[in-house]
Scaffold this motif. Structure first.
Motif, mmCIF file in Angstrom:
data_model
loop_
_atom_site.group_PDB
_atom_site.id
_atom_site.type_symbol
_atom_site.label_atom_id
_atom_site.label_comp_id
_atom_site.label_asym_id
_atom_site.label_seq_id
_atom_site.Cartn_x
_atom_site.Cartn_y
_atom_site.Cartn_z
ATOM 1 N N CYS A 96 -5.720 -6.738 -9.022
ATOM 2 C CA CYS A 96 -4.408 -7.397 -8.929
ATOM 3 C C CYS A 96 -4.030 -7.095 -7.338
ATOM 4 C CB CYS A 96 -3.482 -6.565 -9.465
ATOM 5 S SG CYS A 96 -3.761 -7.205 -11.381
ATOM 6 N N ASN A 97 -4.706 -6.143 -6.757
ATOM 7 C CA ASN A 97 -4.347 -5.671 -5.252
ATOM 8 C C ASN A 97 -4.665 -6.903 -4.433
ATOM 9 O OD1 ASN A 97 -3.261 -3.269 -5.735
ATOM 10 N ND2 ASN A 97 -5.258 -2.266 -5.521
ATOM 11 N N SER A 98 -3.864 -7.305 -3.232
ATOM 12 C CA SER A 98 -4.482 -8.479 -2.501
ATOM 13 C C SER A 98 -5.454 -7.909 -1.797
ATOM 14 C CB SER A 98 -3.212 -8.743 -1.455
ATOM 15 O OG SER A 98 -2.975 -7.911 -0.625
ATOM 16 N N THR A 99 -6.455 -8.859 -1.205
ATOM 17 C CA THR A 99 -7.485 -8.426 -0.572
ATOM 18 C C THR A 99 -7.150 -8.399 1.175
ATOM 19 O OG1 THR A 99 -8.127 -11.057 -0.158
ATOM 20 C CG2 THR A 99 -9.015 -9.849 -2.001
ATOM 21 N N PRO A 100 -8.038 -7.976 1.848
ATOM 22 C CA PRO A 100 -7.627 -7.870 3.324
ATOM 23 C C PRO A 100 -7.281 -9.416 3.869
ATOM 24 C CG PRO A 100 -9.337 -6.649 2.882
ATOM 25 C CD PRO A 100 -9.038 -7.359 1.695
ATOM 26 N N ASN A 101 -8.329 -10.555 3.336
ATOM 27 C CA ASN A 101 -8.166 -11.778 3.724
ATOM 28 C C ASN A 101 -7.005 -12.435 3.338
ATOM 29 O OD1 ASN A 101 -10.824 -11.733 4.970
ATOM 30 N ND2 ASN A 101 -11.702 -12.241 3.187
ATOM 31 N N ARG A 102 -6.346 -11.962 2.234
ATOM 32 C CA ARG A 102 -5.171 -12.662 1.960
ATOM 33 C C ARG A 102 -3.942 -12.058 2.685
ATOM 34 N NH1 ARG A 102 -2.811 -16.058 -0.444
ATOM 35 N NH2 ARG A 102 -4.684 -16.572 -1.762
ATOM 36 N N SER A 103 -3.998 -10.736 3.092
ATOM 37 C CA SER A 103 -2.902 -10.443 3.968
ATOM 38 C C SER A 103 -3.175 -11.124 5.504
ATOM 39 C CB SER A 103 -3.040 -9.014 4.415
ATOM 40 O OG SER A 103 -3.128 -7.934 4.273
ATOM 41 N N ILE A 104 -4.243 -11.530 5.785
ATOM 42 C CA ILE A 104 -4.686 -12.184 6.984
ATOM 43 C C ILE A 104 -4.147 -13.714 6.863
ATOM 44 C CG2 ILE A 104 -6.207 -13.023 8.679
ATOM 45 C CD1 ILE A 104 -7.879 -10.693 8.307
ATOM 46 N N LEU A 105 -4.360 -14.212 5.992
ATOM 47 C CA LEU A 105 -3.820 -15.467 5.630
ATOM 48 C C LEU A 105 -2.242 -15.698 5.482
ATOM 49 C CD1 LEU A 105 -6.378 -16.732 3.196
ATOM 50 C CD2 LEU A 105 -6.261 -17.234 5.339
ATOM 51 N N ARG A 106 -1.566 -14.670 5.172
ATOM 52 C CA ARG A 106 -0.219 -14.433 5.152
ATOM 53 C C ARG A 106 0.322 -14.508 6.478
ATOM 54 N NH1 ARG A 106 -1.229 -16.313 0.998
ATOM 55 N NH2 ARG A 106 -0.498 -17.876 2.288
ATOM 56 N N GLN A 107 -0.308 -13.398 7.285
ATOM 57 C CA GLN A 107 0.117 -13.467 8.644
ATOM 58 C C GLN A 107 0.055 -14.705 9.658
ATOM 59 O OE1 GLN A 107 -2.324 -9.897 9.579
ATOM 60 N NE2 GLN A 107 -0.498 -9.247 10.711
ATOM 61 N N VAL A 108 -1.036 -15.420 9.174
ATOM 62 C CA VAL A 108 -1.772 -16.705 9.909
ATOM 63 C C VAL A 108 -0.342 -17.754 9.489
ATOM 64 C CG1 VAL A 108 -2.963 -18.740 9.826
ATOM 65 C CG2 VAL A 108 -3.874 -16.163 9.884
#
Length: 140
Positions: free
Chosen positions: A20-32
């Motif tokens: 359920c935790n977001s991946t590091p890539n998910r957070s990068i995509l949100r920042q992008v």
């Protein structure tokens, strides 16, 4: 026996919670996504920081494809290959009322414009327009 069952349940819960935790890539995509309009150069820099984009799957892969194509377009980087944006189009076209579907069609059209393929450009811009209308109608 109860100890083994309890251990299995605990391991199962840990695996579920980790998923359920977001991946590091998910957070990068949100920042992008948040940088795209005003700082597309920073968005492109962040996208290039994803170590193995080919290993992304599902929504993350589709968002990466859309955001990368979008950031290249906004940074005036000529793109002629439609392979990447096709990933986004194929994923988001099945998502009814999804803004990213309309964006995917638009940026696919941009690539066909770069290739001077005006017929295919018009086809994708028409799909963009139709999808945008559906989003508008759903919103009201």
């Amino acid at each position: 026996m109860k100890y083994i069952i309890g251990l299995h349940v605990l391991i199962f819960l840990i695996v579920i919670l980790m998923g359920c935790n977001s991946t590091p890539n998910r957070s990068i995509l949100r920042q992008v996504e948040s940088y795209m309009e005003e700082h597309p150069d920073s968005a492109l820099f962040l996208l290039n920081s994803i170590a193995h984009p080919e290993k992304l799957s599902g929504r993350e892969q589709a968002e990466y494809a859309l955001f990368y194509t979008q950031s290249c377009e906004k940074n005036f980087i000529l793109q002629l290959n439609d392979s990447l944006i096709k990933i986004a189009v194929d994923y988001f076209k099945s998502q009814a009322g999804e803004l990213k579907a309309a964006q995917s069609y638009f940026y696919m059209g941009c690539i066909y414009q770069n290739r001077m393929n005006m017929q295919t450009l018009c086809e994708h811009l028409l799909k963009h327009w139709k999808t945008s209308l559906q989003i508008y109608e759903v919103g009201f």
